[in-house]
Enzyme design. Structure first.
Site, mmCIF file in Angstrom:
data_model
loop_
_atom_site.group_PDB
_atom_site.id
_atom_site.type_symbol
_atom_site.label_atom_id
_atom_site.label_comp_id
_atom_site.label_asym_id
_atom_site.label_seq_id
_atom_site.Cartn_x
_atom_site.Cartn_y
_atom_site.Cartn_z
ATOM 1 C CB SER A 1 -1.618 -3.641 1.240
ATOM 2 O OG SER A 1 -0.574 -4.277 1.924
ATOM 3 C CB CYS B 1 6.124 4.994 18.489
ATOM 4 S SG CYS B 1 7.169 5.148 19.908
ATOM 5 C CG HIS C 1 0.281 -6.784 5.074
ATOM 6 N ND1 HIS C 1 0.131 -6.356 6.361
ATOM 7 C CD2 HIS C 1 0.622 -5.688 4.350
ATOM 8 C CE1 HIS C 1 0.375 -5.043 6.421
ATOM 9 N NE2 HIS C 1 0.678 -4.624 5.215
ATOM 10 N N GLY D 1 0.802 -1.219 0.000
ATOM 11 C CA GLY D 1 0.000 0.000 0.000
ATOM 12 C C GLY D 1 0.836 1.271 0.000
HETATM 13 N N1 PLP Z 1 -2.867 2.646 3.442
HETATM 14 C C1 PLP Z 1 -3.615 2.266 4.486
HETATM 15 C C2 PLP Z 1 -4.999 2.805 4.644
HETATM 16 C C3 PLP Z 1 -3.102 1.351 5.419
HETATM 17 O O1 PLP Z 1 -3.854 0.971 6.458
HETATM 18 C C4 PLP Z 1 -1.787 0.863 5.228
HETATM 19 C C5 PLP Z 1 -1.178 -0.061 6.217
HETATM 20 O O2 PLP Z 1 -1.424 0.027 7.413
HETATM 21 C C6 PLP Z 1 -1.060 1.293 4.112
HETATM 22 C C7 PLP Z 1 -1.627 2.184 3.251
HETATM 23 C C8 PLP Z 1 0.332 0.789 3.856
HETATM 24 O O3 PLP Z 1 0.300 -0.516 3.355
HETATM 25 P P1 PLP Z 1 1.620 -1.439 3.353
HETATM 26 O O4 PLP Z 1 1.788 -1.918 4.747
HETATM 27 O O5 PLP Z 1 1.280 -2.545 2.421
HETATM 28 O O6 PLP Z 1 2.727 -0.607 2.858
#
Ligand code: PLP
Length: 370
Positions: free
Chosen positions: A193, A315, A195, A69
Site C-alpha cells: 500500500s 473503535c 501510503h 492493502g
Molecule cells: N494490511 C496491513 C498490515 C496494514 O497495516 C494495513 C493498513 O493499516 C492494511 C493492510 C490496509 O491498507 P490500506 O490502508 O491501504 O487499505
C-alpha cells in the site's frame, strides 16, 4: 507535531508529489484513450508498472494496481477461493482486518476457516500452518510482519509448505515494503500500500504469480488485464512507483537506531513498562504496555502535547474493542489495554525521541496518580 504513527500512514514525499502533479494537470488523459493525451497517461502507467515489476523481481504482467492493502487482501482471499477448489481457509489470528473480515465473509458463504494463533512473542509457527492444511484447503494468509507489533513472520518457510501442499499463499507486505525483500519467489500473491512508504493514499499493488488461478472482484473495463475494472489512477501509479523505488533504496538503520534509543529510554526511565512482541521486529515499531494505565489515556495526553501515537484497539460504534493481535498472543487483558504503538519514520530526530520520552513519562505518572 511529533509524528510517531508511521505504521498508520506516512506523509507524502515531496519528490513523489512533484512527480505526480503533471499527471493531474497536463497529462490528465484517460490511459485507455487512443489520442495523444491518453497515450501520454498510458506511458506513465506503463513506466510505473515496469519500475514496480523490477523492484519486485517479476514480470510487469504480474503487477496489478489496486486501491490499497485492503483491496489487495480482499481480492487475494476471495479471488483465490472463487477460482480454486476447496472449502477451507487458513488465516493467522494476527492478520489485518482486510484478511480476517474477508475470511469471515467466506465463512458466511459456507467456507470453514482456521485461525492460527502466534506464540507469546507474536510469531506464527510454520508447523502450525502445516498441521492446519487439509485436503480441501484452498487459501492461506500469514502476513510478512504485523502492523501492531512489527514482529516479522517466517514467510519463506510458510510459502514452501503451501507450495508443496498446493495451497494459494498470500503474504500481506503492507508493513514491510521497502524494509524487507519482496517474497516474490515464496508466495502466490502479496500486497503493498503506497501510503505506508511516503506515497499517495488509496493506491496499492497486488502481485499475482503467473499461473496462479484467481477470479476478479471488480468487474468492468479491460484494465489490469481484464481482472480489475476501473480507470487507473495514473498520478498515484506514478507516485507509488517512485515512492517504492526510494523506499527500497533508503537506509533503515537510522530509524532502527532511533527506535532502539527510544525503547531503552522507556525501559530505563519508566517503571512497569513492557515491550510487546519478540524475535525479529521491523526497524520502525515499538509496542509497549504500561502497568496501571489505559493506552487510550496515554494517547490522549500525548496528543494534547502534539505527539501522535496509536493503540491497537479498534473503535467501532462508540465502543473500544481490545487489540485482537495482542489478545491472540495470549497477553493479559490489562497488558492489552495498556498498550501503545510508537512507529518511527525517516523524518524523526533524536530531539523528538527525547521529547516523547519526557512527555510519555509525565503522562504515565499522571495516569497512575489518579
Ligand atoms: N494490511 C496491513 C498490515 C496494514 O497495516 C494495513 C493498513 O493499516 C492494511 C493492510 C490496509 O491498507 P490500506 O490502508 O491501504 O487499505
Amino acid at each position: 507535531m511529533i509524528y510517531f504513527d508511521h505504521a498508520s500512514t506516512t506523509p507524502i514525499d515531496c519528490e513523489v508529489l512533484e512527480a505526480m502533479l503533471p499527471y493531474m494537470k497536463d497529462n490528465f488523459g484517460n490511459p485507455s484513450s487512443q489520442h495523444s493525451a491518453g497515450r501520454a497517461a498510458a506511458a506513465g502507467v506503463l513506466n510505473a508498472r515496469d519500475k514496480i515489476a523490477k523492484l519486485f523481481g517479476c514480470k510487469p504482467e504480474e503487477v496489478f494496481f489496486v486501491s490499497g492493502g485492503t483491496e489487495a487482501g480482499n481480492w487475494a482471499l476471495k479471488g483465490a477461493c472463487l477460482a480454486n477448489e476447496g472449502r477451507h481457509i487458513i488465516v493467522s489470528a494476527i492478520e489485518h482486518p482486510a484478511l480476517i473480515e474477508s475470511a469471515r465473509d467466506m465463512e458466511r458463504q459456507g467456507y470453514e476457516v482456521t485461525y492460527i494463533k502466534p506464540d507469546k512473542s507474536g510469531v506464527i509457527d510454520p508447523a502450525d500452518v502445516e498441521r492446519a492444511i487439509r485436503a480441501d484447503t484452498v487459501f492461506c494468509a500469514v502476513m510478512a510482519a504485523n502492523n501492531e507489533t512489527g514482529v516479522i513472520q517466517p514467510v519463506e518457510k510458510i510459502g514452501n509448505i503451501c507450495k508443496e501442499r498446493g495451497v494459494f499463499y498470500y503474504a500481506d507486505c503492507v508493513q514491510t515494503a521497502g524494509v524487507l525483500p519482496f517474497p516474490t519467489a515464496s508466495v502466490g500473491a502479496f500486497g503493498i500500500s503506497a501510503h505506508k512508504f511516503y506515497g499517495p493514499k488509496g493506491f496499492g499493488v497486488l502481485y499475482i504469480k503467473d499461473g496462479e488461478k484467481i477470479s476478479r472482484l471488480i468487474s468492468g473495463g479491460k484494465q489490469e488485464r481484464g481482472l480489475r475494472g476501473g480507470t487507473t489512477n495514473v498520478a498515484a501509479a506514478v507516485g507509488c512507483a517512485l515512492a517504492l523505488e526510494k523506499a527500497v533504496k533508503a537506509d533503515n538503520k537510522k530509524i532502527a537506531a532511533l527506535r532502539d534509543k527510544f525503547v531503552s529510554g522507556v525501559l530505563e526511565n519508566i517503571e512497569g513498562a513492557h515491550v510487546n512482541g519478540g524475535g525479529e521486529i521491523l526497524p520502525s515499531h515499538a509496542n509497549v504496555s504500561f502497568d496501571g494505565c489505559d493506552g487510550e489515556n496515554i494517547l490522549f495526553l500525548l496528543d494534547l502535547k502534539g505527539i501522535a501515537v496509536s493503540t491497537g484497539s479498534a473503535c467501532s460504534a462508540g465502543a473500544v474493542s481490545p487489540s485482537h493481535v495482542l489478545s491472540a498472543m495470549g497477553l493479559s487483558a490489562e497488558r492489552v489495554k495498556s498498550a501503545v504503538r510508537f512507529t518511527l519514520g525517516k523524518n524523526n530526530t533524536q530531539a523528538e525521541v527525547e521529547e516523547v520520552l519526557r512527555e510519555l513519562k509525565a503522562a504515565v505518572e499522571k495516569i497512575r496518580a489518579v
